[in-house]
Design a protein around this motif. Structure first.
Motif, PDB file in Angstrom:
ATOM      1  N   LYS A  73       0.737  -1.216  -0.027  1.00  0.00           N
ATOM      2  CA  LYS A  73      -0.030   0.095   0.137  1.00  0.00           C
ATOM      3  C   LYS A  73       0.880   1.023   0.108  1.00  0.00           C
ATOM      4  CE  LYS A  73      -2.328   1.652   3.529  1.00  0.00           C
ATOM      5  NZ  LYS A  73      -3.499   1.395   4.797  1.00  0.00           N
ATOM      6  N   GLY A  74       0.415   2.177  -0.727  1.00  0.00           N
ATOM      7  CA  GLY A  74       1.243   3.319  -0.810  1.00  0.00           C
ATOM      8  C   GLY A  74       0.422   4.559  -0.937  1.00  0.00           C
ATOM      9  N   GLY A  75       1.189   5.893  -1.103  1.00  0.00           N
ATOM     10  CA  GLY A  75       0.419   6.871  -0.910  1.00  0.00           C
ATOM     11  C   GLY A  75      -0.756   7.329  -2.140  1.00  0.00           C
ATOM     12  N   PRO A  76      -1.150   8.552  -1.974  1.00  0.00           N
ATOM     13  CA  PRO A  76      -2.382   8.993  -2.985  1.00  0.00           C
ATOM     14  C   PRO A  76      -1.447   9.491  -4.341  1.00  0.00           C
ATOM     15  CG  PRO A  76      -1.796  10.781  -1.471  1.00  0.00           C
ATOM     16  CD  PRO A  76      -1.131   9.593  -0.798  1.00  0.00           C
ATOM     17  N   ILE A  77      -2.314   9.507  -5.363  1.00  0.00           N
ATOM     18  CA  ILE A  77      -1.782   9.976  -6.890  1.00  0.00           C
ATOM     19  C   ILE A  77      -2.885  11.007  -7.121  1.00  0.00           C
ATOM     20  CG2 ILE A  77      -1.050   9.464  -9.039  1.00  0.00           C
ATOM     21  CD1 ILE A  77       0.130   6.809  -7.888  1.00  0.00           C
ATOM     22  N   ASP A  78      -2.404  12.140  -7.205  1.00  0.00           N
ATOM     23  CA  ASP A  78      -3.153  13.161  -7.855  1.00  0.00           C
ATOM     24  C   ASP A  78      -4.014  12.898  -9.144  1.00  0.00           C
ATOM     25  OD1 ASP A  78      -2.704  14.715  -5.379  1.00  0.00           O
ATOM     26  OD2 ASP A  78      -1.168  15.883  -6.605  1.00  0.00           O
ATOM     27  N   ASP A  79      -3.252  12.517 -10.082  1.00  0.00           N
ATOM     28  CA  ASP A  79      -3.927  12.167 -11.311  1.00  0.00           C
ATOM     29  C   ASP A  79      -3.715  10.633 -11.613  1.00  0.00           C
ATOM     30  OD1 ASP A  79      -4.745  11.986 -13.946  1.00  0.00           O
ATOM     31  OD2 ASP A  79      -3.751  13.839 -14.454  1.00  0.00           O
ATOM     32  N   PRO A  80      -4.734   9.879 -11.333  1.00  0.00           N
ATOM     33  CA  PRO A  80      -4.581   8.245 -11.395  1.00  0.00           C
ATOM     34  C   PRO A  80      -4.566   7.938 -12.911  1.00  0.00           C
ATOM     35  CG  PRO A  80      -6.039   8.864  -9.578  1.00  0.00           C
ATOM     36  CD  PRO A  80      -5.971  10.108 -10.186  1.00  0.00           C
ATOM     37  N   GLN A  81      -5.186   8.679 -13.826  1.00  0.00           N
ATOM     38  CA  GLN A  81      -5.035   8.282 -15.139  1.00  0.00           C
ATOM     39  C   GLN A  81      -3.807   8.646 -15.660  1.00  0.00           C
ATOM     40  OE1 GLN A  81      -7.657   6.895 -17.262  1.00  0.00           O
ATOM     41  NE2 GLN A  81      -5.724   6.507 -18.536  1.00  0.00           N
ATOM     42  N   ALA A  82      -2.983   9.634 -15.333  1.00  0.00           N
ATOM     43  CA  ALA A  82      -1.894   9.885 -15.981  1.00  0.00           C
ATOM     44  C   ALA A  82      -0.808   8.732 -15.337  1.00  0.00           C
ATOM     45  CB  ALA A  82      -1.386  11.397 -15.459  1.00  0.00           C
ATOM     46  N   ALA A  83      -0.972   8.615 -14.088  1.00  0.00           N
ATOM     47  CA  ALA A  83       0.096   7.530 -13.503  1.00  0.00           C
ATOM     48  C   ALA A  83      -0.011   6.389 -14.380  1.00  0.00           C
ATOM     49  CB  ALA A  83      -0.381   7.527 -12.060  1.00  0.00           C
ATOM     50  N   VAL A  84      -1.282   5.856 -14.604  1.00  0.00           N
ATOM     51  CA  VAL A  84      -1.712   4.744 -15.469  1.00  0.00           C
ATOM     52  C   VAL A  84      -1.064   4.970 -16.728  1.00  0.00           C
ATOM     53  CG1 VAL A  84      -3.239   3.229 -16.520  1.00  0.00           C
ATOM     54  CG2 VAL A  84      -3.594   3.648 -14.057  1.00  0.00           C
ATOM     55  N   ASP A  85      -1.123   5.814 -17.425  1.00  0.00           N
ATOM     56  CA  ASP A  85      -0.619   6.165 -18.737  1.00  0.00           C
ATOM     57  C   ASP A  85       0.894   5.940 -18.665  1.00  0.00           C
ATOM     58  OD1 ASP A  85      -3.330   6.349 -19.735  1.00  0.00           O
ATOM     59  OD2 ASP A  85      -3.020   8.745 -19.730  1.00  0.00           O
ATOM     60  N   ARG A  86       1.456   6.607 -17.707  1.00  0.00           N
ATOM     61  CA  ARG A  86       2.852   6.528 -17.584  1.00  0.00           C
ATOM     62  C   ARG A  86       3.437   5.052 -17.169  1.00  0.00           C
ATOM     63  NH1 ARG A  86       1.957  11.100 -14.556  1.00  0.00           N
ATOM     64  NH2 ARG A  86       2.266   9.843 -12.688  1.00  0.00           N
ATOM     65  N   MET A  87       2.605   4.316 -16.520  1.00  0.00           N
ATOM     66  CA  MET A  87       3.153   2.811 -16.186  1.00  0.00           C
ATOM     67  C   MET A  87       3.047   2.152 -17.420  1.00  0.00           C
ATOM     68  SD  MET A  87       4.302   1.347 -13.650  1.00  0.00           S
ATOM     69  CE  MET A  87       3.977   2.267 -11.938  1.00  0.00           C
ATOM     70  N   LYS A  88       1.818   2.280 -18.131  1.00  0.00           N
ATOM     71  CA  LYS A  88       1.502   1.492 -19.448  1.00  0.00           C
ATOM     72  C   LYS A  88       2.849   1.793 -20.228  1.00  0.00           C
ATOM     73  CE  LYS A  88      -1.893   1.019 -23.218  1.00  0.00           C
ATOM     74  NZ  LYS A  88      -1.093   1.406 -24.135  1.00  0.00           N
ATOM     75  N   ALA A  89       3.303   2.904 -20.440  1.00  0.00           N
ATOM     76  CA  ALA A  89       4.226   3.123 -21.467  1.00  0.00           C
ATOM     77  C   ALA A  89       5.527   2.661 -20.919  1.00  0.00           C
ATOM     78  CB  ALA A  89       4.191   4.681 -21.560  1.00  0.00           C
ATOM     79  N   HIS A  90       5.877   2.551 -19.599  1.00  0.00           N
ATOM     80  CA  HIS A  90       7.003   2.162 -19.013  1.00  0.00           C
ATOM     81  C   HIS A  90       7.027   0.718 -19.226  1.00  0.00           C
ATOM     82  CE1 HIS A  90      10.324   1.586 -16.415  1.00  0.00           C
ATOM     83  NE2 HIS A  90       9.652   0.479 -15.860  1.00  0.00           N
ATOM     84  N   TRP A  91       5.820  -0.041 -18.853  1.00  0.00           N
ATOM     85  CA  TRP A  91       5.859  -1.445 -18.840  1.00  0.00           C
ATOM     86  C   TRP A  91       5.860  -1.900 -20.251  1.00  0.00           C
ATOM     87  CZ3 TRP A  91       1.207  -2.531 -15.133  1.00  0.00           C
ATOM     88  CH2 TRP A  91       1.748  -2.373 -13.758  1.00  0.00           C
ATOM     89  N   GLU A  92       5.249  -1.430 -21.331  1.00  0.00           N
ATOM     90  CA  GLU A  92       5.293  -1.538 -22.725  1.00  0.00           C
ATOM     91  C   GLU A  92       6.897  -1.428 -23.224  1.00  0.00           C
ATOM     92  OE1 GLU A  92       0.972  -0.703 -24.446  1.00  0.00           O
ATOM     93  OE2 GLU A  92       2.307   0.795 -24.528  1.00  0.00           O
ATOM     94  N   SER A  93       7.592  -0.439 -22.686  1.00  0.00           N
ATOM     95  CA  SER A  93       9.000  -0.445 -23.132  1.00  0.00           C
ATOM     96  C   SER A  93       9.839  -1.511 -22.670  1.00  0.00           C
ATOM     97  CB  SER A  93       9.538   1.073 -22.356  1.00  0.00           C
ATOM     98  OG  SER A  93       9.821   0.718 -21.212  1.00  0.00           O
ATOM     99  N   LYS A  94       9.397  -2.358 -21.477  1.00  0.00           N
ATOM    100  CA  LYS A  94       9.975  -3.309 -21.075  1.00  0.00           C
ATOM    101  C   LYS A  94       9.663  -4.427 -21.604  1.00  0.00           C
ATOM    102  CE  LYS A  94      10.925  -3.550 -16.367  1.00  0.00           C
ATOM    103  NZ  LYS A  94      12.305  -3.340 -16.392  1.00  0.00           N
ATOM    104  N   GLY A  95       8.802  -4.451 -22.637  1.00  0.00           N
ATOM    105  CA  GLY A  95       8.333  -5.731 -23.301  1.00  0.00           C
ATOM    106  C   GLY A  95       6.999  -6.463 -22.537  1.00  0.00           C
ATOM    107  N   TYR A  96       6.431  -5.731 -21.497  1.00  0.00           N
ATOM    108  CA  TYR A  96       5.454  -6.259 -20.961  1.00  0.00           C
ATOM    109  C   TYR A  96       4.134  -6.260 -21.751  1.00  0.00           C
ATOM    110  CZ  TYR A  96       8.182  -5.910 -16.535  1.00  0.00           C
ATOM    111  OH  TYR A  96       9.322  -6.240 -15.908  1.00  0.00           O
ATOM    112  N   LYS A  97       3.336  -7.337 -21.620  1.00  0.00           N
ATOM    113  CA  LYS A  97       1.787  -7.165 -22.266  1.00  0.00           C
ATOM    114  C   LYS A  97       0.885  -6.582 -21.315  1.00  0.00           C
ATOM    115  CE  LYS A  97      -1.671 -10.140 -23.955  1.00  0.00           C
ATOM    116  NZ  LYS A  97      -2.198 -11.618 -23.982  1.00  0.00           N
ATOM    117  N   ILE A  98       0.109  -5.601 -21.888  1.00  0.00           N
ATOM    118  CA  ILE A  98      -0.952  -4.936 -20.916  1.00  0.00           C
ATOM    119  C   ILE A  98      -1.856  -6.001 -21.118  1.00  0.00           C
ATOM    120  CG2 ILE A  98      -2.396  -3.139 -20.791  1.00  0.00           C
ATOM    121  CD1 ILE A  98       0.844  -2.621 -20.091  1.00  0.00           C
ATOM    122  N   GLU A  99      -2.296  -6.167 -20.040  1.00  0.00           N
ATOM    123  CA  GLU A  99      -3.507  -7.490 -19.946  1.00  0.00           C
ATOM    124  C   GLU A  99      -4.788  -6.752 -19.763  1.00  0.00           C
ATOM    125  OE1 GLU A  99      -3.104 -10.500 -20.523  1.00  0.00           O
ATOM    126  OE2 GLU A  99      -0.953 -10.728 -20.080  1.00  0.00           O
TER     127      GLU A  99
END
Length: 152
Positions: A73-99
């Motif tokens: 469990k972690g802290g709050p994130i002001d813009d959850p959508q932006a955080a997901v967009d950043r994580m998606k781009a990062h994971w895709e750059s590592k070759g992960y499949k977005i499920e």
């Protein structure tokens, strides 16, 4: 339950990697997600590898293997959508499949969730919200008997 490499190209087949290898990959995936999340995680310390207990999983039979899993469990994130967009781009750059991305979790929910899988079978879930955030990582299933022991 956990897809794994099929053993082609000289790579170990399903469940054949050592407990140490799958534990390290699991911890690295958790740590990388923490670092990319955009918030703080007071209960997370990459160097604290003690007291992890693996759970049953199936490689060739229903529960013949073991895997490591943890949710933090972690802290709050002001813009959850932006955080997901950043994580998606990062994971895709590592070759992960977005499920999947769950972006409509009800009228009273201020967060969304993204799920990805790494090529060897690690599953990652990131749930940023405006009040609290979560990361869950489930590692690759291994047949190595050493995975049955609590980590130290």
């Amino acid at each position: 339950m956990n897809p794994a490499n099929d053993g082609q190209h000289g790579e170990p087949g399903p469940g054949e990697r050592s407990a140490e290898e799958v534990f390290t990959e699991f911890m690295d995936a958790m740590d990388d997600t923490v670092k990319q999340s955009g918030t703080t995680w007071p209960g997370w310390d990459r160097n604290d590898t003690a007291d992890y207990v693996s759970e049953p999983c199936g490689v060739h039979a229903r529960a013949d293997g073991r895997l490591y899993q943890r949710q933090i469990k972690g802290g709050p994130i002001d813009d959850p959508q932006a955080a997901v967009d950043r994580m998606k781009a990062h994971w895709e750059s590592k070759g992960y499949k977005i499920e999947n991305i769950f972006d409509n979790r009800g009228p009273d929910t201020t967060g969304i969730e993204i799920i990805a899988s790494a090529p060897r079978g690690v599953v990652l879930i990131f749930t940023p919200t405006k009040s609290v955030s979560f990361i869950m990582v489930m590692g690759e299933c291994t047949l190595d008997p050493a995975a049955r022991k609590k980590t130290t």
